[in-house]
Design a protein around this motif. Structure first.
Motif, PDB file in Angstrom:
ATOM      1  N   LYS A  25       0.870  -1.173   0.000  1.00 36.12           N
ATOM      2  CA  LYS A  25       0.000   0.000   0.000  1.00 36.12           C
ATOM      3  C   LYS A  25       0.911   1.229   0.000  1.00 36.12           C
ATOM      4  CE  LYS A  25      -3.345   2.331   3.002  1.00 36.12           C
ATOM      5  NZ  LYS A  25      -4.052   2.205   4.280  1.00 36.12           N
ATOM      6  N   ARG A  26       0.715   2.107  -0.968  1.00 29.41           N
ATOM      7  CA  ARG A  26       1.592   3.274  -1.076  1.00 29.41           C
ATOM      8  C   ARG A  26       0.796   4.568  -1.182  1.00 29.41           C
ATOM      9  NH1 ARG A  26       4.808   0.318  -5.578  1.00 29.41           N
ATOM     10  NH2 ARG A  26       6.022  -1.113  -4.321  1.00 29.41           N
ATOM     11  N   MET A  27       1.359   5.584  -0.600  1.00 28.53           N
ATOM     12  CA  MET A  27       0.876   6.948  -0.744  1.00 28.53           C
ATOM     13  C   MET A  27       1.951   7.668  -1.562  1.00 28.53           C
ATOM     14  SD  MET A  27      -1.942   6.800   0.965  1.00 28.53           S
ATOM     15  CE  MET A  27      -2.454   8.476   1.256  1.00 28.53           C
ATOM     16  N   LEU A  28       1.548   8.381  -2.607  1.00 32.17           N
ATOM     17  CA  LEU A  28       2.515   8.924  -3.558  1.00 32.17           C
ATOM     18  C   LEU A  28       2.452  10.443  -3.677  1.00 32.17           C
ATOM     19  CD1 LEU A  28       1.923   6.310  -6.405  1.00 32.17           C
ATOM     20  CD2 LEU A  28       3.648   6.245  -4.602  1.00 32.17           C
ATOM     21  N   THR A  29       3.557  10.983  -4.163  1.00 31.15           N
ATOM     22  CA  THR A  29       3.605  12.397  -4.529  1.00 31.15           C
ATOM     23  C   THR A  29       3.731  12.488  -6.042  1.00 31.15           C
ATOM     24  OG1 THR A  29       5.997  12.434  -4.235  1.00 31.15           O
ATOM     25  CG2 THR A  29       4.681  13.106  -2.359  1.00 31.15           C
ATOM     26  N   CYS A  30       3.151  13.548  -6.605  1.00 29.55           N
ATOM     27  CA  CYS A  30       3.141  13.671  -8.071  1.00 29.55           C
ATOM     28  C   CYS A  30       4.270  14.535  -8.617  1.00 29.55           C
ATOM     29  CB  CYS A  30       1.790  14.215  -8.548  1.00 29.55           C
ATOM     30  SG  CYS A  30       1.462  15.917  -8.060  1.00 29.55           S
ATOM     31  N   GLY A  31       4.917  15.290  -7.769  1.00 30.27           N
ATOM     32  CA  GLY A  31       6.017  16.127  -8.228  1.00 30.27           C
ATOM     33  C   GLY A  31       5.624  17.563  -8.557  1.00 30.27           C
ATOM     34  N   PRO A  45      -4.688   5.935  -1.066  1.00 27.43           N
ATOM     35  CA  PRO A  45      -3.668   4.902  -1.239  1.00 27.43           C
ATOM     36  C   PRO A  45      -3.765   4.203  -2.603  1.00 27.43           C
ATOM     37  CG  PRO A  45      -5.462   4.041   0.087  1.00 27.43           C
ATOM     38  CD  PRO A  45      -5.787   5.474  -0.203  1.00 27.43           C
ATOM     39  N   TYR A  46      -2.598   3.731  -3.033  1.00 25.86           N
ATOM     40  CA  TYR A  46      -2.496   2.902  -4.232  1.00 25.86           C
ATOM     41  C   TYR A  46      -1.989   1.535  -3.781  1.00 25.86           C
ATOM     42  CZ  TYR A  46      -2.872   7.317  -6.690  1.00 25.86           C
ATOM     43  OH  TYR A  46      -3.313   8.538  -7.153  1.00 25.86           O
ATOM     44  N   TYR A  47      -2.516   0.487  -4.393  1.00 25.00           N
ATOM     45  CA  TYR A  47      -2.166  -0.880  -3.999  1.00 25.00           C
ATOM     46  C   TYR A  47      -1.444  -1.585  -5.143  1.00 25.00           C
ATOM     47  CZ  TYR A  47      -5.414  -0.061  -0.195  1.00 25.00           C
ATOM     48  OH  TYR A  47      -6.043   0.455   0.903  1.00 25.00           O
ATOM     49  N   TYR A  48      -0.441  -2.389  -4.756  1.00 23.41           N
ATOM     50  CA  TYR A  48       0.349  -3.147  -5.730  1.00 23.41           C
ATOM     51  C   TYR A  48       0.529  -4.572  -5.238  1.00 23.41           C
ATOM     52  CZ  TYR A  48       1.480   1.498  -7.415  1.00 23.41           C
ATOM     53  OH  TYR A  48       1.384   2.774  -7.895  1.00 23.41           O
ATOM     54  N   ILE A  62       2.270  -5.446  -9.956  1.00 21.01           N
ATOM     55  CA  ILE A  62       1.080  -5.167 -10.754  1.00 21.01           C
ATOM     56  C   ILE A  62       0.203  -4.249  -9.912  1.00 21.01           C
ATOM     57  CG2 ILE A  62      -1.004  -6.154 -11.808  1.00 21.01           C
ATOM     58  CD1 ILE A  62       0.530  -8.827 -11.971  1.00 21.01           C
ATOM     59  N   SER A  63      -0.266  -3.159 -10.502  1.00 18.43           N
ATOM     60  CA  SER A  63      -1.148  -2.288  -9.725  1.00 18.43           C
ATOM     61  C   SER A  63      -2.509  -2.954  -9.578  1.00 18.43           C
ATOM     62  CB  SER A  63      -1.279  -0.914 -10.386  1.00 18.43           C
ATOM     63  OG  SER A  63      -1.937  -1.005 -11.614  1.00 18.43           O
ATOM     64  N   LEU A  64      -3.146  -2.694  -8.444  1.00 16.76           N
ATOM     65  CA  LEU A  64      -4.429  -3.311  -8.107  1.00 16.76           C
ATOM     66  C   LEU A  64      -5.491  -2.238  -7.920  1.00 16.76           C
ATOM     67  CD1 LEU A  64      -3.242  -5.707  -5.254  1.00 16.76           C
ATOM     68  CD2 LEU A  64      -3.821  -6.374  -7.586  1.00 16.76           C
ATOM     69  N   SER A  67     -10.739  -2.748  -4.968  1.00 13.97           N
ATOM     70  CA  SER A  67     -11.718  -3.833  -4.882  1.00 13.97           C
ATOM     71  C   SER A  67     -11.078  -5.222  -5.004  1.00 13.97           C
ATOM     72  CB  SER A  67     -12.786  -3.667  -5.962  1.00 13.97           C
ATOM     73  OG  SER A  67     -12.192  -3.704  -7.251  1.00 13.97           O
ATOM     74  N   GLU A  68      -9.858  -5.312  -5.509  1.00 11.42           N
ATOM     75  CA  GLU A  68      -9.169  -6.592  -5.667  1.00 11.42           C
ATOM     76  C   GLU A  68      -8.365  -6.991  -4.434  1.00 11.42           C
ATOM     77  OE1 GLU A  68      -7.646  -6.946 -10.104  1.00 11.42           O
ATOM     78  OE2 GLU A  68      -7.117  -4.987  -9.232  1.00 11.42           O
ATOM     79  N   VAL A  69      -8.102  -6.046  -3.554  1.00 11.59           N
ATOM     80  CA  VAL A  69      -7.172  -6.267  -2.444  1.00 11.59           C
ATOM     81  C   VAL A  69      -7.654  -7.347  -1.488  1.00 11.59           C
ATOM     82  CG1 VAL A  69      -6.099  -5.177  -0.432  1.00 11.59           C
ATOM     83  CG2 VAL A  69      -6.172  -3.973  -2.632  1.00 11.59           C
ATOM     84  N   ARG A  70      -8.901  -7.310  -1.104  1.00 11.23           N
ATOM     85  CA  ARG A  70      -9.419  -8.260  -0.110  1.00 11.23           C
ATOM     86  C   ARG A  70      -9.276  -9.709  -0.583  1.00 11.23           C
ATOM     87  NH1 ARG A  70     -15.445  -8.167   2.566  1.00 11.23           N
ATOM     88  NH2 ARG A  70     -15.016  -9.725   4.136  1.00 11.23           N
ATOM     89  N   GLU A  71      -9.713  -9.985  -1.808  1.00  8.10           N
ATOM     90  CA  GLU A  71      -9.625 -11.355  -2.329  1.00  8.10           C
ATOM     91  C   GLU A  71      -8.175 -11.805  -2.457  1.00  8.10           C
ATOM     92  OE1 GLU A  71     -10.325 -13.958  -6.346  1.00  8.10           O
ATOM     93  OE2 GLU A  71     -11.493 -12.126  -6.123  1.00  8.10           O
ATOM     94  N   LEU A  72      -7.323 -10.926  -2.962  1.00  5.87           N
ATOM     95  CA  LEU A  72      -5.918 -11.288  -3.132  1.00  5.87           C
ATOM     96  C   LEU A  72      -5.249 -11.512  -1.782  1.00  5.87           C
ATOM     97  CD1 LEU A  72      -3.608 -11.872  -5.019  1.00  5.87           C
ATOM     98  CD2 LEU A  72      -3.127  -9.410  -5.097  1.00  5.87           C
ATOM     99  N   ARG A  73      -5.594 -10.707  -0.808  1.00  6.22           N
ATOM    100  CA  ARG A  73      -5.041 -10.884   0.537  1.00  6.22           C
ATOM    101  C   ARG A  73      -5.406 -12.272   1.076  1.00  6.22           C
ATOM    102  NH1 ARG A  73      -5.980  -5.855   2.995  1.00  6.22           N
ATOM    103  NH2 ARG A  73      -3.882  -5.262   2.431  1.00  6.22           N
ATOM    104  N   LYS A  74      -6.630 -12.719   0.829  1.00  7.15           N
ATOM    105  CA  LYS A  74      -7.064 -14.051   1.262  1.00  7.15           C
ATOM    106  C   LYS A  74      -6.275 -15.147   0.537  1.00  7.15           C
ATOM    107  CE  LYS A  74      -9.586 -17.166   3.257  1.00  7.15           C
ATOM    108  NZ  LYS A  74      -9.030 -17.701   4.488  1.00  7.15           N
ATOM    109  N   ARG A  75      -6.034 -14.961  -0.760  1.00  6.46           N
ATOM    110  CA  ARG A  75      -5.267 -15.948  -1.532  1.00  6.46           C
ATOM    111  C   ARG A  75      -3.838 -16.060  -1.009  1.00  6.46           C
ATOM    112  NH1 ARG A  75      -7.342 -16.544  -7.304  1.00  6.46           N
ATOM    113  NH2 ARG A  75      -5.180 -17.043  -7.714  1.00  6.46           N
TER     114      ARG A  75
END
Length: 99
Positions: A25-31, A45-48, A62-64, A67-75
């Protein structure tokens, strides 16, 4: 010991989908110096999904969608459980063969 062995075998069959990797989980700056992120309020946040590429053995991501995070976390959790249970199962098999 034999009943624990059978219990582990059964559990391994029921684990479900597995994934090897982790979620970042990342928080980013755009510059942009005028953006809110330049003052500390980052975007996200952005998820990868991070993993080792099987072809190159290099780290990859791979960026996520959120909505994909919960299922992938379970896997990923299923894979960790699988590894632990498989090790225990194999150790028990050795003990059972010893008699």
């Amino acid at each position: 010991m034999k009943s624990r062995y059978e219990e582990l075998k059964e559990k391994l069959y029921r684990l479900g989908d597995l994934s090897l990797g982790s979620i970042q989980k990342r928080m980013l700056t755009c510059g942009d110096p005028d953006c809110k992120c330049a003052r500390g309020e980052k975007h996200g946040p952005y998820y990868y999904f991070t993993y080792t590429d099987p072809e190159t053995s290099e780290p990859a991501q791979i960026s996520l969608q959120e909505s994909e995070v919960r299922e992938l976390r379970k896997r990923i959790e299923n894979y960790r459980d699988f590894k632990e249970d498989l090790k225990e199962l194999l150790d028990l098999e050795v003990e059972l063969r010893k008699g």
